[in-house]
Design a protein around this motif. Sequence first.
Motif, PDB file in Angstrom:
ATOM      1  N   THR A  12      53.050  67.516  -8.966  1.00 32.94           N
ATOM      2  CA  THR A  12      51.663  67.871  -9.239  1.00 32.94           C
ATOM      3  C   THR A  12      51.282  67.559 -10.682  1.00 32.94           C
ATOM      4  N   THR A  14      49.748  65.778 -13.609  1.00 35.97           N
ATOM      5  CA  THR A  14      48.626  64.844 -13.655  1.00 35.97           C
ATOM      6  C   THR A  14      48.759  63.896 -14.842  1.00 35.97           C
ATOM      7  N   SER A  17      48.795  65.012 -19.042  1.00 33.75           N
ATOM      8  CA  SER A  17      49.440  66.314 -19.206  1.00 33.75           C
ATOM      9  C   SER A  17      50.023  66.481 -20.596  1.00 33.75           C
ATOM     10  N   GLY A 153      47.362  69.597  -8.031  1.00 34.73           N
ATOM     11  CA  GLY A 153      47.092  69.021  -9.338  1.00 34.73           C
ATOM     12  C   GLY A 153      45.646  68.570  -9.370  1.00 34.73           C
ATOM     13  N   TRP A 154      45.443  67.255  -9.340  1.00 34.12           N
ATOM     14  CA  TRP A 154      44.094  66.704  -9.207  1.00 34.12           C
ATOM     15  C   TRP A 154      44.199  65.452  -8.331  1.00 34.12           C
ATOM     16  N   GLN A 161      48.818  61.718  -8.658  1.00 33.38           N
ATOM     17  CA  GLN A 161      47.676  62.490  -9.134  1.00 33.38           C
ATOM     18  C   GLN A 161      46.743  61.628  -9.991  1.00 33.38           C
ATOM     19  N   SER A 163      43.418  60.839 -12.813  1.00 33.42           N
ATOM     20  CA  SER A 163      42.693  61.229 -14.005  1.00 33.42           C
ATOM     21  C   SER A 163      41.342  61.787 -13.581  1.00 33.42           C
ATOM     22  N   THR A 164      40.976  62.932 -14.134  1.00 35.11           N
ATOM     23  CA  THR A 164      39.716  63.550 -13.739  1.00 35.11           C
ATOM     24  C   THR A 164      38.532  62.652 -14.050  1.00 35.11           C
ATOM     25  N   GLN A 179      40.630  66.691 -18.389  1.00 36.40           N
ATOM     26  CA  GLN A 179      41.590  66.580 -17.299  1.00 36.40           C
ATOM     27  C   GLN A 179      41.838  67.937 -16.681  1.00 36.40           C
TER      28      GLN A 179
END
Length: 365
Positions: A12, A14, A17, A153-154, A161, A163-164, A179
């Motif tokens: 999880t 991302t 991090s 995670g995202w 996972q 990147s936001t 993130q």
Amino acid sequence: MLTIPVNPLQSTQTPHSGYHWDGSGRRFFEGWYYRVTLPDCGQTFAFMYSIEDPIGGQPYSGGAAQVLGVNDEYLCRIFPDVTKFWASRDALALGHWGKTNLNSQPLYLLPSEFAQYVQEGYQATANLNQGFMQDPATGFYCRWEYEIQPVYGWGNQNSIQQSTAGWLSFLQIFEPGWQILMAHGLASGWIDWNGKIYQFQNAPAYGEKNWGGAFPQKWFWLNCNSFDGEPDLALTAGGGRRGVLWWMESVAMIGLHYQGQFYEFVPWNAKVEWDIQPWGRWQMKAKNLDYEIELTGTTHLPGTPLRAPTAKGLQFCCQDTMQGKLTLELRQIRGTSPLVILKADSYLCGLEIGGGSWNNFWQST
């Protein structure tokens, strides 16, 4: 010794991090946010950690820890010595020692060692959040230690996972970066809020971060992973005005994790609209090729002013409540009759506005 996890497909962990500071003297901040929600008593604790200009010797060099606790009460401590801050570049792991009888370089300690040797400060990883801080003027304090089991995670479970803010968020031209580190997790441990101890097992937990050398002019945020009758549901949404090279842009997104699936509504795959009042009401809706979502956050509470990094250092420039009401509806697009996948409600939604120019509502697409 702290072991740094690798990032296999099942992890999880991302992107982003790790700690972003490149060691230069340019204006820089990084901030981390941990939240744990206690549905049984209707309370939330939010822990906010930050470091500014870590090279030291600058007007705004230093760190801070803030806690938004019971009934949106607030506690803050400044840690001016940047040499007592540490963070990993490879994984989510950081800490700042305030009062301590250790003369060594700061590093991760076993929880029992931290409690013994660090009289004020914090340390946090993907699986632990621990610390102690006290207002010297009033004696009001908070002590906490809890373990975290990440669930989302995202991105989709059992997938790499995301990147936001998309893969371009690795570039400095898009600052500040944002993130979501853990959209949902399970926290077990305790928090001592000025003598009242809150013990919890598998309570909803959340984590995010931001970083960079630029600061948003204006933003809003909604977050909730404690819904009535929906234990496997997590929402984070937000938007802001930020600088991109020589222009400003307004962007917003909605991310939803539900029953193992990630529903993402971002500018490059969806139409995202918002109508945010200066305080009290947050409305968003978004639509992509397959799904559409609507959400409304409201509060009658006054909210609590919080500090955030700005071009002039840590300042009171945002307002939060952790006890907002949230309603959301997710639909799958099928011809002319969308299929409702989910309707959900919560009374433990985090709601925030920040920055300037909040004299009127903010409406945009």
